[in-house]
Each structure stands twice: as C-alpha cells, then as structure tokens.
Design an enzyme around this catalytic site. Structure first.
Site, short mmCIF file in Angstrom:
data_model
loop_
_atom_site.label_atom_id
_atom_site.label_comp_id
_atom_site.label_asym_id
_atom_site.label_seq_id
_atom_site.Cartn_x
_atom_site.Cartn_y
_atom_site.Cartn_z
N ASP A 246 0.83 -1.20 0.00
CA ASP A 246 0.00 0.00 0.00
C ASP A 246 0.87 1.26 0.00
OD1 ASP A 246 -2.75 1.19 0.61
OD2 ASP A 246 -1.53 2.04 2.22
N GLU A 308 1.44 -0.69 -5.10
CA GLU A 308 0.48 0.36 -5.46
C GLU A 308 1.31 1.55 -5.92
OE1 GLU A 308 -3.22 3.05 -3.79
OE2 GLU A 308 -1.51 2.64 -2.51
C1 GLC Z 1 -3.99 3.34 -0.51
C2 GLC Z 1 -5.26 2.54 -0.37
C3 GLC Z 1 -6.35 3.48 0.07
C4 GLC Z 1 -5.97 4.04 1.41
C5 GLC Z 1 -4.61 4.72 1.34
C6 GLC Z 1 -4.07 5.01 2.71
O1 GLC Z 1 -4.09 4.31 -1.49
O2 GLC Z 1 -5.55 1.90 -1.57
O3 GLC Z 1 -7.59 2.84 0.14
O4 GLC Z 1 -6.94 4.96 1.83
O5 GLC Z 1 -3.65 3.89 0.73
O6 GLC Z 1 -3.70 3.83 3.35
#
Ligand code: GLC
Length: 590
Positions: A246, A308
């Site tokens: 993440d 991500e």
């Molecule tokens: C990433 C996740 C999102 C979350 C953010 C903070 O972007 O996909 O859902 O709010 O991280 O953890």
C-alpha cells in the site's frame, strides 16, 4: 497513493447526463441483440514459468464481498464460501484489502495490530482455513501490507506520542512547527488539509500523508524497517503468496522538509493544489524495495510483491522492478487503466510502452480498485456501456499483462455514490462533500443473486447499501445469459490461459495510425498461430484491413476465437468489418 480523483467531475457529468436523458446507468447487454461469443478452443500450454506472469489476480474488499454472520459486513468465512465461484470463474489469486485489527477510520488501512485478524472479519483460524481452502482450489492469497503508516491506536504510536524521550518517539515523523499554531511546512494530506497534526502533550507536530489517524512511520529508522519486515515474515510463514504494498511510494519525505511546489487552482477540499515532489517517490524507496524482495525470496513458492504505484510515466514504473528484477515483480501500471477515456492513440501508446520500455519485465494492468470510480462509469458513454465494458475486459485480458481485477468488475457493477453527506462512510467524502463524495460508490456489496441483499448478506441493513441494479446485475443471473459480461470475462480468461500466443506471445501494435480501431498482434514465436485483437472504439461501424507480412505472417485469413458485436466467424484480413464498439479476437493463419 490515490490519483487525486481528477476524473470525479467527469463521472458526475456522465451520471447527470444519463439521468437527464432518462438512460438507466445499468448494463444493457441483458437486453442487447449481440451474438453470444464464439467459444474458444481449449489447448494446453506447456510453459511452466512464474505463476504470477499469467495470473488473474482478483481484489477482494472483505467488508463488501460476502457476509457469513448476518451483521451486514463481509468477513473471512464469507470469502471462503465463495471460493468455488472464484475458481470456476478462473481466478488464480485473491488480494485481500486489510483485514487486520483496526479502528476502521480508513476501513482497515489504519492498522493497530499487524499480526492478528479484526474480530469483525473473524479469527486467525478463519484466516488459516481460507488459505487452506483457497490452496485446494489453486487460488493463492495475497495480503495488503501497509508499511507507510499505522493507526494512531497502534501501540507503537501510543508510545511514540507519550513523550519526546520515549524509545519509539523516532519511529514516527515528529517535528517542531514554524511558529505557534503553524505546521512545519505546506505539505498536504492526500485526504485534505495539512499533513501535520499538532500534539499538545509533547508540543510537536506529526506527519501523516493520509488521515490524522494514520501517522507516517519514519523509514529512516532501521528499527522500523526491521519491525515491518518481521511482520512480512510472520505472514509468509502462514502461507500467503505475497503482498500488495500500500502507498509504497510514499515511505520517505524530504529530510530538509522543503515546501511542496504550489500549482494553480484548488483541489476538491478547497486547498491550494501542490505537487508531491517532497513526499512521494523519493529515491530511498528503492533501497527498501530491494531489501524487502530479499526477505520475500527467502521463502519458497514464488512469493510476489505487487506495488500500489501511481507514477507519472513508464520510466518511473520501470525503476520499480530494478535493473536485475530485484525489487517488485509486479508494480501496478496505472498508465493504461486510468486513461479514463476511449482514446485509441493513448491506449496504443501506453500498452506499447509497457511492452517495450519495461525491459522485458511483466506489466500489471488494472482498471478497477477500491479507490476509483468503477471503469463502467469512467469509460462508458451512457449509451454503449455494456459494449465498452467488454473492450475494457479485452484489453485487460488479451494484452501481455498480468490482470488485476476488482470484485464486481466482471458483472458490470456501477459506481453508486452516496446521495447525502449523512450517508457517507468514507471520511474523504465527509471532508470533501459535495465535490468529493468519497469512495463508497465503488465499495458497495458484491452482487451475487437477485435475492435479499443481493446474496451478500441477510442483514436488514448492510454497511453500504446494495446498488439498485442488483436484480439484473449479479453473478447468478449473468451465469445463465450467454451474452453477459460475466461470461465474456470468463471466456476471455479461459482463452488467455489456453492459447499459447495469448499466454506468451509478444504484444505488437498493428495499423498504428488508425484513430478508431485499436489492434495488436500477440505474436507466437515460430510458425504457430498468432492471435490478432481488434477493437472498434467508436459508435460507427469501421472496416479495416490488416496486412501482417511485415510481422512474418503470410496468411490472409483468420478464424474468430471470441467476438462481440457480430463479427463473422471466418474473416479475410483485408476486409474486417467491425460494428460499433465491437471486439474481435482471431487466430491468424501462419
Ligand atoms: C492506498 C489505499 C487506500 C488508502 C490509502 C491510505 O491508497 O488503496 O484505500 O486509503 O492507501 O492507506
């Protein structure tokens, strides 16, 4: 990190236009006259390389997938109940968004214990059973790992904020303000307003890229890295197949705390726009990725790291793999799936970049996730949505990319944003209302059946309301309709698994100056059959000619493997007629 939701106004326009025109924003394929797709011929591929190169990875948002105890919130037992369905559909791995103990401020992305299960989702025994049952069905389980920040309720942060001299103080990013009531600099949270929160007890500010309840860890402290890598080992030992990392690009911040650059205009939260050059994608991230990969590689069975990775271009994406592929195996390519309009040239360029500029590493395309309005709404024009959804599916599953799907994408779930501020669950929507309605719209319960709660739950009230179109848009109904989006996805998955050219063939763009039809060849090495994919991105019929001699293919005819829109079963490559928004996939004579 989130892509700043720049397309949300676009979505609002579409929804408004549809409402005004009286067009239901729901799949039209149930009532369409499209021919059922021609079923692919099954063939077995002999190559046995890394599983994740050919996988369909399916994102499960546990709150919304299947509720087994009737409390209106999905849970682990529920996911286990649905494994047969996922296997039959063709899923190879599921990625679970966070199911760890959490105050749920950011619905699990604020973790207060990294080595346990939130009771709302079940127990560790439920988790182990999920992994075991998934394995029996050849489905791997990938966890979400949030390493950038913890919950403010995590014992590490509770200690850290207790005093300036606490041994955990330096595990987070604490700084003095510029002056009374003034944060250290202009950095903004992704979720609106200052990224610094003042702590009266110790009279310093802590940094949070996301909500104030999600303090950033200090990755310059080696103890932080060690603690997080121990967490990773804990889950690898329990048999998980890898992690989706993440917000991984945001681990580090500029050590000098220099201001971000101001950009023109204001964002949905009313804050001045600014870049994120001081808080995102800093070079130090790369060292962590390399170290983390070593940890993962200690374990057998091809464990995988998915990132991500919202990045500005393919060059930055390429860095995430490492020159020797010693970092992430699958950083997400956000260049293709978030184009947000059916523009042939852009798709061609970006798919081609993934093919030619990632140094042979494996692309990972993604169109849908829990942070963005569903692709149905981002790409649909309100009239041809069902056909356009098939184009999206075809790009995802016929390019040489690993495919990342999001629950509900396969049935054509639509974005269903809350109607009032009071109904909003996602705090972003509360902060940004009405310009930013938050992410509830793409997180509504999975639609399994036309029955109560769409088969998701038995509760009187589910945590988010089921989308109104569930009676026709659901797995059960679509499984029996030969021309449904669900079966379209299923056929595509089978075809890509079984056809050697779709599995391993190079991805070569054909007719590169055609502004209406996107076409590419999946070229099989040697004399075996290659596959040609052509998609009409327009509402007019188009006739195109393909001459494949330059690619070493002398054949002039092709046999249709899968199509929608009514393309013939056997075609002459010199004259291919593509109805509006048609997708055609054919095997060409060598
Ligand atoms: C990433 C996740 C999102 C979350 C953010 C903070 O972007 O996909 O859902 O709010 O991280 O953890």
């Amino acid at each position: 990190m989130l892509p700043k939701f720049s397309f949300r106004p676009f979505l609002a326009n579409i929804l408004t236009t549809c409402l005004l025109a009286g067009i239901a924003v729901a799949p039209a394929y149930a009532a369409s006259n499209e021919n059922p797709p021609v079923l692919p011929v099954s063939r077995n591929s002999s190559r046995a390389d890394s599983w994740w190169k050919h996988a369909v990875i399916y994102e499960v948002y546990p709150r919304s997938f299947q509720d087994s105890n009737g409390d209106g919130i999905g849970d682990l037992k529920g996911i286990t109940e649905r494994l047969d369905s996922l296997r039959d559909f063709g899923v190879n791995a599921i990625w679970l968004t966070p199911m760890y103990p959490s105050p749920q401020v950011d619905f699990g992305y604020d973790i207060s214990n990294y080595e346990a299960i939130d009771p709302m989702y079940g127990t560790m025994a439920d988790f182990d059973r999920l992994v075991t049952e998934a394995k029996k069905r050849n489905i791997r389980v990938i966890l979400d790992m949030v390493m950038n920040h913890t919950s403010d309720q995590h014992p590490w942060f509770v200690e850290s904020r207790s005093s300036r001299s606490n041994p955990k103080r330096d595990w987070y990013v604490w700084r003095d303000g510029k002056g009374p009531g003034q944060p250290p600099n202009n950095w903004q949270s992704e979720f609106g307003h200052s990224a610094w929160t003042y702590d009266a007890k110790t009279q310093q500010w802590y940094y949070h890229k996301f909500y104030a309840q999600q303090p950033d860890l200090n990755w310059n402290n080696p103890d932080v890295q060690k603690a997080m890598f121990d967490v990773v080992r804990f889950w690898l030992s329990r048999g998980v197949a890898g992690f989706r990392l993440d917000a991984i690009t945001t681990l580090f911040e500029d050590p000098q705390l220099r201001d971000e650059k101001n950009l023109p205009g204001k964002n949905a939260y009313g804050d001045p726009n600014e870049d994120d050059s001081m808080t995102d994608n800093l070079p130090q991230v790369q060292d962590v990725l390399r170290a983390l990969r070593k940890v993962v590689d200690e374990y057998p069975g091809q464990r995988v790291l998915i990132g991500e990775t919202y990045l500005p271009n393919v060059q930055e994406l390429a860095k995430m793999y490492g020159a020797k592929n010693d970092k992430l195996q699958l950083p997400m390519d956000m260049q293709v799936g978030l184009i947000n309009r059916l523009d042939v040239n852009e798709f061609r360029q970006r798919i081609d970049e993934a093919e030619t500029q990632l140094h042979g590493d494996q692309p990972l395309f993604v169109f849908d996730n829990h942070d963005n309005p569903r692709s149905w709404d981002r790409y649909g024009d309100g009239v041809h949505d069902a056909a356009i959804a098939r184009i999206v599916a075809a790009i995802l599953l016929t390019t040489r990319s690993t495919a990342l799907m999001y629950y509900g994408q396969e049935i054509g779930m639509v974005t269903t944003p809350p109607k009032t501020r009071a109904a909003v669950q996602d705090p972003i929507g509360k902060i940004g209302w009405p310009k930013e309605k938050g992410r509830d719209g793409e997180r509504t319960p999975m639609q399994w059946t036309p029955g109560k709660d769409a088969g998701f739950s038995t509760a009187e009230k589910t945590w988010l309301p089921v989308a109104p179109n569930y009676k026709t848009v659901n797995v059960q109904v679509e499984s029996t309709q030969p021309n449904s989006l669900y079966l379209w996805y299923k056929h595509l998955i089978a075809l890509r698994r079984d056809h050697p050219a779709l599995r391993d063939g190079a991805n070569i763009m054909v007719n590169p100056s055609d502004a209406n039809v996107l076409a590419y060849l999946r070229k099989n090495p040697g004399a075996r059959h290659s596959v040609l994919v052509a998609m009409n991105f327009t509402a007019q019929s188009r006739t195109v000619a393909f001459d494949l001699k330059n690619f070493g293919i002398q054949g002039t005819r092709a046999r249709t493997l899968l199509q929608n829109g009514g393309v013939a079963k056997s075609i002459a490559l010199g004259h291919v007629k593509l109805p509006p928004f048609a997708v055609w996939i054919g095997e060409v004579e060598p």
